[in-house]
Scaffold this active site. Sequence first.
Site, PDB file in Angstrom:
ATOM      1  CG  HIS A  17     -27.389 -26.949  26.718  1.00 38.59           C
ATOM      2  ND1 HIS A  17     -27.191 -25.778  27.386  1.00 38.59           N
ATOM      3  CD2 HIS A  17     -26.261 -27.172  25.998  1.00 38.59           C
ATOM      4  CE1 HIS A  17     -25.995 -25.304  27.103  1.00 38.59           C
ATOM      5  NE2 HIS A  17     -25.407 -26.131  26.251  1.00 38.59           N
ATOM      6  CE  LYS A  41     -11.851 -25.150  30.068  1.00 37.54           C
ATOM      7  NZ  LYS A  41     -11.666 -24.853  28.703  1.00 37.54           N
ATOM      8  NE  ARG A  90     -24.182 -24.228  18.741  1.00 37.88           N
ATOM      9  CZ  ARG A  90     -23.388 -23.659  19.610  1.00 37.88           C
ATOM     10  NH1 ARG A  90     -23.879 -22.835  20.490  1.00 37.88           N
ATOM     11  NH2 ARG A  90     -22.097 -23.871  19.619  1.00 37.88           N
ATOM     12  CB  SER A 127     -23.892 -21.271  27.464  1.00 39.95           C
ATOM     13  OG  SER A 127     -24.675 -22.413  27.680  1.00 39.95           O
TER      14      SER A 127
END
Length: 162
Positions: A17, A41, A90, A127
Site C-alpha cells: 500500500h 465489514k 499486483r 492485508s
Amino acid sequence: MRRAVCPGSFDPVTNGHLDIVGRAAKLFDEVVVAVGVNMSKNRLFTPEERIVMLEEATGDLANVRVSGFDGLIVDFCREIGAVAIVKGLRGAGDYEYELPMAQMNSHLTDVETVFLPGAVGNAFVSSSLIKEVAALGGDVRGLVPEAVREQLVARLAERSSP
C-alpha cells in the site's frame, strides 16, 4: 491543484500500500489516502486505528493526508475535488476485479482511475495474507511497517487469548 485518492480498507496497511501511495504522491499535488469505514465489514482494526497507522506510516510524505470515508468513493472524490482514484495492481486478478469498478466510477463521475503496478517485491502482499500468516505465527517483518507489525501481533494475541 491535482488531487488523487488512494482508497482501501488498509486492515492493516502493508508496504505494498505504502509503495502505491508514495508513487502516487510523486504524480499528484496531493494524495488523500481514503480509509473505508464501512461498519458492516468485519475488520481486525477499527477505522480510527487504521487511520492512525496510516498517518504514522505516511508522515514523511508532505503531500499525503489520510481521511475516512463511507459510501461511494466517487462521492468522496467529488466532495474533496479529487481528479483521480489511484489503485495498485499486483497481477491480472486485481485488474479483472478493479476494471469494472473503474468503469462504473467513470460512468458515475468524471474522476479517472489510474492503475499502478505493484513493485515486484510487494506483488504477493495483501492485508488478508498478512493477517493469516501472522495469526499462524509467521514472521511478517518487512511486509508491513514495524509499528503496524507490533500492533498486528498484539491484536491477534488479544483475540486468541481466552
